[in-house]
Design an enzyme around this catalytic site. Structure first.
Site, PDB file in Angstrom:
ATOM      1  N   HIS A 251       1.872 -38.619   8.969  1.00 43.65           N
ATOM      2  CA  HIS A 251       1.076 -38.508   7.748  1.00 43.65           C
ATOM      3  C   HIS A 251       0.823 -37.042   7.455  1.00 43.65           C
ATOM      4  O   HIS A 251       0.423 -36.268   8.333  1.00 43.65           O
ATOM      5  CB  HIS A 251      -0.241 -39.265   7.925  1.00 43.65           C
ATOM      6  CG  HIS A 251      -1.299 -38.845   6.959  1.00 43.65           C
ATOM      7  ND1 HIS A 251      -1.094 -38.847   5.601  1.00 43.65           N
ATOM      8  CD2 HIS A 251      -2.561 -38.374   7.155  1.00 43.65           C
ATOM      9  CE1 HIS A 251      -2.183 -38.407   4.993  1.00 43.65           C
ATOM     10  NE2 HIS A 251      -3.085 -38.110   5.912  1.00 43.65           N
TER      11      HIS A 251
ATOM     12  N   ASN B 152      -2.049 -33.409   0.771  1.00 41.99           N
ATOM     13  CA  ASN B 152      -2.335 -34.678   1.435  1.00 41.99           C
ATOM     14  C   ASN B 152      -2.441 -35.766   0.375  1.00 41.99           C
ATOM     15  O   ASN B 152      -3.381 -35.771  -0.419  1.00 41.99           O
ATOM     16  CB  ASN B 152      -3.636 -34.556   2.224  1.00 41.99           C
ATOM     17  CG  ASN B 152      -4.008 -35.827   2.979  1.00 41.99           C
ATOM     18  OD1 ASN B 152      -3.508 -36.909   2.696  1.00 41.99           O
ATOM     19  ND2 ASN B 152      -4.915 -35.696   3.944  1.00 41.99           N
TER      20      ASN B 152
ATOM     21  N   CYS C  26      -5.464 -43.160   4.950  1.00 41.46           N
ATOM     22  CA  CYS C  26      -4.213 -42.449   5.194  1.00 41.46           C
ATOM     23  C   CYS C  26      -3.232 -43.212   6.073  1.00 41.46           C
ATOM     24  O   CYS C  26      -2.052 -42.858   6.144  1.00 41.46           O
ATOM     25  CB  CYS C  26      -4.505 -41.085   5.812  1.00 41.46           C
ATOM     26  SG  CYS C  26      -5.476 -40.000   4.739  1.00 41.46           S
TER      27      CYS C  26
END
Length: 325
Positions: free
Chosen positions: A244, A274, A115
């Site tokens: 993020h 996500n 990520c």
């Protein structure tokens, strides 16, 4: 960024999201969950998922081409693909992406930082431009998490989505420094590598969500604070905070600890979930399309992901219009 370093400027922004969406209600038909349970804990209402046969290459190439179009360019020196879900273990996805974009001959490689991949890629690209190695670098975050998420695991199936986002960085200076990547800072802690992992010999991602949350919030706070301090920004002067898009609770907790008001926090997690390395460029394009970012804005990025890895970046927002595919 030192005074004698060549500036790296963001000149193009592109995205690609699969047409098919999966809502929380869709998931509730096969999992012991509900829209209310998912949304209250993650902030997610829906996520995009690729059709069978569509790989990371197709997502990355579409987003990369869109970023070049946004910048008014037809080529670049380097294609850097940040991804957790390459189409094959070997070779890298990036050369195939470059070829699909008609950029055969350009340098190309993958970067794996889960990520944190986009921020890591942004840092590498800015450094290569700053060193004079490249004049233009396409940084693509592309993910096909539907390939590695267990559809029966409520802990991960409700969180992740597919998509890609890309930026073009170019050598040069813009009026008032608009678009300049001013500073990046990166870090890692391999003692936590089991918290977000696809175990050896297994197909699906495993994640210790509670422990990840516990580590992510303070780490992102300190990383973002260091990046702001490095460029002399008091946190109250940050115009937009783009973390993020892992979980809305994480974003809100980080922003609160940094003293940033909710109206300065950029989040599109409700609509895309996500998307790991793709999440920050997707969020930037979402915000730009809605007038949430204007040229000269002080933008602070931060991410935390598997590895464990983390990173932050400070940049001045450019006069750029995203191209979305």
């Amino acid at each position: 960024m030192s005074n004698d370093r060549i500036p790296a400027v963001l000149t193009g922004l592109g995205t690609c999201l699969p047409a098919r969406t999966v809502t929380n209600d869709d998931l509730a038909q096969r999992l012991d969950t509900s829209h209310e349970w998912i949304h209250s804990r993650t902030g997610i209402a829906r996520r995009h998922v690729v059709d069978t046969g569509t790989g990371t290459t197709e997502l990355a190439a579409a987003a990369g081409s869109a970023a070049l179009e946004s910048a008014g360019r037809s080529s670049c020196d380097l294609v850097l693909v940040a991804t957790t879900t390459p189409d094959r273990a070997c070779p890298a996805t990036a050369p195939r992406v470059a070829s699909a974009m008609g950029l055969t001959g350009a340098a190309a490689f993958d970067l794996s930082a889960v990520c944190s991949g986009f921020v890591y890629g942004l840092s590498v690209a800015a450094a290569m431009i700053g060193a004079g190695t490249c004049e233009s670098v396409l940084v693509i975050g592309a993910e096909r998490y539907s390939a590695i998420v267990d559809p029966q695991d409520r802990g991960t199936a409700v969180i992740f989505g597919d998509g890609a986002g890309a930026v073009l960085l170019e050598r040069g200076e813009q009026p008032h420094g608009h678009g300049t990547v001013l500073h990046t800072e990166l870090g890692s802690d391999g003692t936590g590598d089991e918290l977000i992992t696809v175990p050896p010999g297994e197909r699906y991602l495993r994640m210790e969500g509670r422990e990840v949350y516990t580590r992510a919030v303070p780490t992102m706070v300190e990383s973002a604070r260091r990046a702001a301090e490095a460029v002399g920004w008091p946190l109250q002067d940050v115009d937009a905070f783009v973390g993020h898009q892992a979980n809305l609770r994480i974003l809100e907790s980080v922003a609160k600890r940094l003293g940033l008001p909710p109206e300065r926090v950029i989040s599109n997690i409700e609509d895309v979930g996500n998307t790991a390395a793709a999440s920050i460029p997707l969020a930037l394009a979402w915000a730009a399309d809605r007038g949430r970012l204007t040229p000269g804005d002080r933008v602070l990025l931060t991410a935390f992901g598997g590895g464990l890895t983390w990173g932050s970046a400070a940049l001045l927002w450019p006069d750029v219009r995203p191209v979305n595919r």
